[in-house]
Design an enzyme around this catalytic site. Structure first.
Site, PDB file in Angstrom:
ATOM      1  N   GLY A  72      56.308  77.681  53.120  1.00 30.32           N
ATOM      2  CA  GLY A  72      55.888  77.650  54.444  1.00 30.32           C
ATOM      3  C   GLY A  72      56.213  78.938  55.175  1.00 30.32           C
ATOM      4  O   GLY A  72      55.790  79.644  56.021  1.00 30.32           O
ATOM      5  N   THR A  73      57.843  79.303  54.805  1.00 25.64           N
ATOM      6  CA  THR A  73      58.258  80.528  55.526  1.00 25.64           C
ATOM      7  C   THR A  73      57.546  81.825  55.305  1.00 25.64           C
ATOM      8  O   THR A  73      57.123  82.464  56.249  1.00 25.64           O
ATOM      9  CB  THR A  73      59.838  80.636  55.128  1.00 25.64           C
ATOM     10  OG1 THR A  73      60.326  79.425  55.192  1.00 25.64           O
ATOM     11  CG2 THR A  73      60.566  81.911  55.347  1.00 25.64           C
ATOM     12  N   ASN A 152      58.881  69.068  63.038  1.00 23.79           N
ATOM     13  CA  ASN A 152      59.500  68.621  61.916  1.00 23.79           C
ATOM     14  C   ASN A 152      60.788  67.637  62.498  1.00 23.79           C
ATOM     15  O   ASN A 152      61.105  66.909  61.719  1.00 23.79           O
ATOM     16  CB  ASN A 152      60.304  69.769  60.875  1.00 23.79           C
ATOM     17  CG  ASN A 152      60.728  70.812  61.850  1.00 23.79           C
ATOM     18  OD1 ASN A 152      60.150  71.614  62.771  1.00 23.79           O
ATOM     19  ND2 ASN A 152      62.030  70.999  61.697  1.00 23.79           N
ATOM     20  N   SER A 200      53.068  73.952  52.692  1.00 22.40           N
ATOM     21  CA  SER A 200      54.223  74.074  51.800  1.00 22.40           C
ATOM     22  C   SER A 200      54.354  72.925  50.719  1.00 22.40           C
ATOM     23  O   SER A 200      54.244  71.833  51.196  1.00 22.40           O
ATOM     24  CB  SER A 200      55.694  74.228  52.564  1.00 22.40           C
ATOM     25  OG  SER A 200      56.532  74.172  51.574  1.00 22.40           O
ATOM     26  N   GLY A 201      54.418  73.229  49.449  1.00 25.83           N
ATOM     27  CA  GLY A 201      54.192  72.077  48.365  1.00 25.83           C
ATOM     28  C   GLY A 201      54.931  71.095  48.393  1.00 25.83           C
ATOM     29  O   GLY A 201      54.710  69.788  48.375  1.00 25.83           O
ATOM     30  N   HIS A 202      56.365  71.612  48.750  1.00 24.02           N
ATOM     31  CA  HIS A 202      57.586  70.420  48.633  1.00 24.02           C
ATOM     32  C   HIS A 202      57.508  69.358  49.958  1.00 24.02           C
ATOM     33  O   HIS A 202      58.389  68.319  49.581  1.00 24.02           O
ATOM     34  CB  HIS A 202      58.839  71.316  48.364  1.00 24.02           C
ATOM     35  CG  HIS A 202      59.501  72.044  49.537  1.00 24.02           C
ATOM     36  ND1 HIS A 202      60.631  71.522  50.322  1.00 24.02           N
ATOM     37  CD2 HIS A 202      59.320  73.036  50.378  1.00 24.02           C
ATOM     38  CE1 HIS A 202      60.839  71.967  51.309  1.00 24.02           C
ATOM     39  NE2 HIS A 202      60.090  73.193  51.405  1.00 24.02           N
ATOM     40  N   THR A 238      52.977  88.685  40.538  1.00 21.87           N
ATOM     41  CA  THR A 238      52.314  87.829  39.413  1.00 21.87           C
ATOM     42  C   THR A 238      52.438  86.348  40.011  1.00 21.87           C
ATOM     43  O   THR A 238      53.695  86.000  40.599  1.00 21.87           O
ATOM     44  CB  THR A 238      53.233  88.052  38.140  1.00 21.87           C
ATOM     45  OG1 THR A 238      52.838  89.166  37.800  1.00 21.87           O
ATOM     46  CG2 THR A 238      52.490  86.945  37.093  1.00 21.87           C
ATOM     47  N   CYS A 326      66.698  72.281  58.116  1.00 22.69           N
ATOM     48  CA  CYS A 326      66.834  73.642  57.900  1.00 22.69           C
ATOM     49  C   CYS A 326      67.874  74.392  58.794  1.00 22.69           C
ATOM     50  O   CYS A 326      68.309  75.410  58.526  1.00 22.69           O
ATOM     51  CB  CYS A 326      65.446  74.415  58.215  1.00 22.69           C
ATOM     52  SG  CYS A 326      64.118  74.045  57.032  1.00 22.69           S
TER      53      CYS A 326
HETATM   54  N1  PLP Z   1      57.727  74.943  59.087  1.00 26.94           N
HETATM   55  C1  PLP Z   1      58.337  73.818  59.053  1.00 26.94           C
HETATM   56  C2  PLP Z   1      57.695  73.077  60.281  1.00 26.94           C
HETATM   57  C3  PLP Z   1      59.146  73.238  58.467  1.00 26.94           C
HETATM   58  O1  PLP Z   1      59.469  72.028  58.334  1.00 26.94           O
HETATM   59  C4  PLP Z   1      59.579  74.055  57.155  1.00 26.94           C
HETATM   60  C5  PLP Z   1      60.578  73.422  56.390  1.00 26.94           C
HETATM   61  O2  PLP Z   1      61.239  72.613  56.572  1.00 26.94           O
HETATM   62  C6  PLP Z   1      59.066  75.394  57.218  1.00 26.94           C
HETATM   63  C7  PLP Z   1      58.188  75.852  57.848  1.00 26.94           C
HETATM   64  C8  PLP Z   1      59.714  76.389  55.941  1.00 26.94           C
HETATM   65  O3  PLP Z   1      58.734  76.005  54.771  1.00 26.94           O
HETATM   66  P1  PLP Z   1      59.157  76.423  53.153  1.00 26.94           P
HETATM   67  O4  PLP Z   1      60.413  75.480  52.869  1.00 26.94           O
HETATM   68  O5  PLP Z   1      58.226  76.234  52.593  1.00 26.94           O
HETATM   69  O6  PLP Z   1      59.684  77.866  53.362  1.00 26.94           O
END
Ligand code: PLP
Length: 404
Positions: A72-73, A152, A200-202, A238, A326
């Site tokens: 995501g980031t 989130n 984001s996969g996780h 890669t 986060c």
């Molecule tokens: N955006 C949102 C709304 C999120 O909740 C998060 C992670 O908590 C991210 C971005 C960041 O994603 P990643 O952990 O895959 O970098």
């Protein structure tokens, strides 16, 4: 007793079927997808297949609209930086006050390093975006507008399709951070005006460190990571092959289970939430309960510290979180709850519980047995609680003092 995990907006357990799909790509199929020989070709095929699965999951029109990233980031950063590169004569950004730090900290850096101006649109006390302010913030200098699909911390949903239309009407690109929405609510991109979307996969039982940026066909694009010709030259380096295979598998599973999971998870969340509201006094849900993710509840308990609740829950084998995972550890009040004007005293007692398909009704029962005890124990030692319970001193007001 096995621990209960109620922090699924922070991350989810990788589904065993996803792990199984990934494993051969660490050893048996270790080739580089760019190699033209028999070690590389099946790997390139597997990546192609994963791309198709992610495209289907997003309801996008074309496989090539999916660019694999590290999560995501990276996707959020890429979307913004790309727009600043490609939108000639436009150097401003419009976003919301409640975005994730993955986006907000980049915007802060762009302000200090390049003087890039960002308009931060506010929300009301339920976390709903001020559409008028958003409309006013867009202008001839807006390169891109970015608003998250789902928050989130509260689970509140933004009307992203409408926001995309408004951004286009102002000649700007539109990006949405769908990291929390993906896997929880259906996303149908085809036919929308959304230009870019982060995934984001996780967050939906895929692996960590892998994600995707959807880039609608025709959207001007400038890569953030420059290097080899991978990802049609849109993201050098890669490929994280096992991660990409895992992302594809997780997207396929999430898509197939979505409707059933949605109902079950929402049922558990609603039961948990209403039982808490009915049994514990002075607590309430933060945010819009009509339009939100099915798995998220953010509840504020007056007169107690959220940290103490989280700590006590953890000791009872229950993992929940305080605001955004986060941002945890920073002790700063949540910027989301501040933007919603949640009073400081209330905000301090807010905890977030986020469910997944792995939770059970039995776990909900256990939380409901444990939580009221924790809150009353904490309140028994809370100075604020005792002060509140003490009768208000009776004010003697003389008629003279009452005069205007
Ligand atoms: N955006 C949102 C709304 C999120 O909740 C998060 C992670 O908590 C991210 C971005 C960041 O994603 P990643 O952990 O895959 O970098």
């Amino acid at each position: 007793m096995s621990p209960i995990y109620l922090d699924n907006n922070a991350t989810t357990r990788t589904d065993p079927a996803v792990v199984a799909a990934m494993l051969p790509f660490f050893s048996d199929h270790f080739g580089n997808a760019s190699s033209q020989h028999s070690f590389g070709v099946p790997v390139a095929d597997a990546i192609r297949n994963a791309r198709k699965k992610v495209r289907t999951f997003l309801g996008a029109a074309l496989d090539q609209e999916i660019v694999f990233t590290s999560g995501g980031t990276e996707s959020d950063n890429t979307a913004i930086l790309s727009a600043l590169d490609t939108q000639q004569g436009r150097d401003e950004i419009v976003t919301t006050k409640v975005e994730h730090p993955a986006l907000l900290s980049l915007l802060d850096h762009l302000r200090t390093s390049r003087g890039i101006k960002t308009h931060y649109v506010g929300v009301d006390s339920l976390g709903r975006l001020d559409l008028e302010e958003y409309r006013r913030a867009l202008g001839p200098r807006t390169a891109i507008a970015s608003a998250m699909w789902a928050n989130n911390e509260t689970g509140a949903l933004f009307p992203v399709q409408r926001l995309a239309d408004l951004a286009h009407a102002a000649g700007a690109l539109f990006h949405t951070d769908a990291v929390q929405a993906a896997g929880k609510i259906p996303l149908h991109l085809k036919g929308t005006a959304i230009d870019m979307l982060s995934l984001s996969g996780h967050k939906f039982q895929g692996p960590k460190g892998v994600g995707a940026l959807y880039v609608r066909k025709g959207t001007p694009f400038s890569p953030h990571l420059r290097g080899g010709a991978q990802e049609r030259r849109r993201r050098g380096g890669t490929e994280n092959v096992p991660g990409i295979i895992g992302l594809g598998a997780a997207a396929e599973l999430a898509g197939a289970r979505m409707a059933e999971d949605h109902m079950a998870i929402r049922g558990m969340r609603d039961r948990l939430e209403s039982a808490i509201l009915n049994t514990i006094e002075h607590c309430f849900v933060i945010g819009d309960t009509d339009d939100r993710l099915p798995n998220t509840t953010n509840i504020a308990f007056a007169y107690v510290e959220g940290e103490a609740i989280i700590h006590n829950l953890d000791r009872a084998g229950i993992a929940a979180s305080l605001g955004s995972a986060c941002a945890s550890g920073s002790m700063k009040p949540s910027h989301v709850l501040l933007a919603m004007n949640v009073p400081m005293t209330t905000l301090k007692g807010a905890i977030r519980m986020t469910l997944s398909r792995e939770n059970t009704q039995g776990e909900v029962d256990r939380v409901l047995r444990v939580l009221p005890e924790i809150i009353s124990k904490l309140r028994a030692t809370s100075r604020l609680w005792r002060a509140r319970a003490r009768p208000e001193p009776v004010m003697q007001v003389s008629p003279v003092e009452m005069a205007p």
